[in-house]
Motif scaffolding. Structure first.
Motif, short mmCIF file in Angstrom:
data_model
loop_
_atom_site.label_atom_id
_atom_site.label_comp_id
_atom_site.label_asym_id
_atom_site.label_seq_id
_atom_site.Cartn_x
_atom_site.Cartn_y
_atom_site.Cartn_z
N ARG A 1 4.21 8.95 16.47
CA ARG A 1 5.03 9.96 15.78
C ARG A 1 4.37 11.32 15.93
N ASN B 1 -0.09 10.25 7.13
CA ASN B 1 -0.36 11.64 7.55
C ASN B 1 0.93 12.44 7.76
N PRO B 2 1.97 11.84 8.36
CA PRO B 2 3.24 12.57 8.39
C PRO B 2 3.76 12.96 6.99
N SER C 1 5.28 3.90 1.67
CA SER C 1 4.55 2.63 1.66
C SER C 1 4.35 2.14 3.10
N ASP C 2 4.46 3.05 4.04
CA ASP C 2 4.23 2.72 5.45
C ASP C 2 2.96 3.45 5.88
N SER C 3 1.88 2.70 6.03
CA SER C 3 0.59 3.36 6.27
C SER C 3 0.54 4.10 7.60
N SER C 4 1.46 3.81 8.51
CA SER C 4 1.49 4.58 9.75
C SER C 4 2.08 5.98 9.52
N HIS C 5 2.58 6.22 8.33
CA HIS C 5 3.21 7.51 8.03
C HIS C 5 2.52 8.28 6.90
N SER D 1 -0.15 4.67 15.74
CA SER D 1 -0.57 3.60 14.83
C SER D 1 -0.25 2.24 15.44
N TRP E 1 10.57 5.47 5.93
CA TRP E 1 9.15 5.67 5.64
C TRP E 1 8.86 6.62 4.49
N LEU F 1 -2.44 -1.73 9.04
CA LEU F 1 -2.91 -0.86 10.11
C LEU F 1 -4.17 -1.44 10.75
N TYR G 1 0.46 11.06 15.98
CA TYR G 1 -0.24 9.96 15.32
C TYR G 1 0.20 8.66 16.00
N TYR H 1 4.67 -4.80 4.22
CA TYR H 1 3.38 -4.12 4.30
C TYR H 1 3.01 -3.93 5.77
N PHE H 2 2.65 -2.71 6.12
CA PHE H 2 2.19 -2.43 7.49
C PHE H 2 0.67 -2.47 7.47
N ASP I 1 0.87 -1.18 0.00
CA ASP I 1 0.00 0.00 0.00
C ASP I 1 0.91 1.23 0.00
N GLU I 2 0.84 1.97 -1.06
CA GLU I 2 1.73 3.13 -1.17
C GLU I 2 0.92 4.38 -1.49
#
Lengths: 216, 166
Positions: free
Chosen positions: B137, A80-81, A74-78, B119, A59, B62, B117, B59-60, A9-10
């Motif tokens: 973060r 929004n950053p 491609s890091d979905s936790s990032h 996660s 990230w 979430l 954030y 792949y992360f 997921d990118e």
């Protein structure tokens, strides 16, 4: 039939305008609090020159030329950053003329087996017409364009294609494209602030829905 | 065993499709033609399509994400109001997060009013066991510029003058 599984997921923000790549060094981002000093130190800097800058973090991948600025993750936790980084950059460089903005998402699905993978190609692009003049036709890439429904200038593209060099994976890419006034960076910043999360939710929903429909 | 046969075996599975695109279909060897024929007949082409991105990074997945605002900072922890971004139906919560949970580089900016954030998810990487990750973060945006501060002061002075005249 097993459900397709997301394996990649990118997200990217692509800006078209007039940029000055040489200033976009990792240390510039750290100096302006957009990256931590450690991130800037650890950044893998490939090139920083007046025509192009390219560096990456675990990230983030950033590439800027004189006409194009691309940030992707491609890091979905990032996700929004990533948006914050782009907003912060052009709040600082507010006079940068930006003519186009793309909020893009590419999702790779593992459709589990070869037959299912072929079924996706068949459903989206039936081969009957092509077989009249092409030998063994196959779907390489399919892009469908739609008009925007939010009264803004631009369009929406959805592209489906097989993931190269990997067995039975399908890539669905959604390009949420805006045409801007290009006076400065203000409109792009506003759009990113207002539409980023909605756009990403929509593209994720569409990608999954499209594959479900293709397999139904 | 011939050299040609050895070459094909050694390079499978990537080689057949690459080999195929280098030659017209009818020139493909018997070892690879079956797979390629099925591939072309029924689905898609690989190998010469520009690679859009690499999935080798993993792949992360979430599971849950929160956006938080720091409401208080003590010697050992922060208190924050968090909103559930994965399910907006859930009510906001107040949480206490020990400072040692934060990335050291984020400590100077983890002050009252700061946005972060949070996660939680699974990280799947090729060749590695699945890892469960909880990651915080802090939002990083440029501070107010001197020009913006001057503009705000000017704006405030204008209003002060306006109301003092009433």
């Amino acid at each position: 039939m097993a459900a397709p599984k997301i394996i990649f997921d990118e997200v990217s923000a692509v800006l078209i305008g007039d940029f000055n790549p040489v200033i976009l060094h990792p240390s510039w981002f750290a100096r302006h609090n957009l990256l931590s000093a450690k991130e800037a130190d650890d950044a893998k800097l490939e090139i920083c020159f007046k025509e192009i800058t390219r560096f990456s973090l675990p990230w983030l991948h950033l590439e800027a030329t004189t006409e194009r600025f691309v940030c992707k993750s491609s890091d979905s936790s990032h996700f929004n950053p990533l948006r914050d980084l782009v907003i912060g950059t052009f709040e600082l460089l507010g006079h940068t003329p930006i003519r186009q903005l793309g909020i893009n998402r590419t999702v790779h699905f593992d459709v589990i087996d070869q037959d299912t993978w072929h079924a996706v190609g068949h459903k989206l692009a039936p081969k009957d017409i092509w077989k009249e003049f092409l030998e063994t036709p196959g779907l390489r890439s399919l892009t469908i364009e739609g008009v925007r429904t939010d009264k803004r200038k631009g369009l929406v593209n959805v592209t489906v294609r097989p993931v190269p060099d990997v067995d039975h994976q399908v890539s669905v890419a959604v390009n949420d494209h805006y045409e801007l006034g290009a006076i400065d960076a203000g409109e792009a910043i506003s759009l990113l602030k207002e539409n980023w999360e909605v756009s990403l939710k929509t593209s994720e929903k569409w990608s999954t829905l499209l594959l479900e429909r293709a397999l139904s | 065993m011939s050299t040609q046969a050895l070459r094909i075996i050694d390079t499978a599975p990537a080689e057949p499709s690459q080999f195929f695109f280098d030659k017209p279909p009818q020139q493909a060897s018997n070892d690879t033609s079956m797979a390629q024929q099925a591939f072309f007949e029924t689905g898609a082409i690989r190998g010469i399509v520009p690679r859009p991105a690499s999935s080798s990074v993993g792949y992360f997945r979430l599971l849950q994400s929160f956006e938080g605002v720091v409401t208080e900072r003590t010697e050992h922890s922060i208190f924050a109001q968090i909103s559930d971004k994965t399910n907006s139906q859930n009510p906001d919560e107040i949480v206490e997060i020990p400072l040692e949970e934060l990335t050291p580089e984020d400590l100077p900016i983890a002050v009252v009013g700061a946005i972060f954030y949070w996660s939680i998810g699974y990280k799947d990487s090729p060749g590695e066991p699945r890892r469960r990750i909880s990651q915080i973060r802090f939002q990083r945006l440029p501070g107010w510029s001197r020009q913006e501060l001057l503009a705000a002061q000017s704006f405030a002075a204008e209003y002060r003058s306006l109301f003092s005249d009433i």
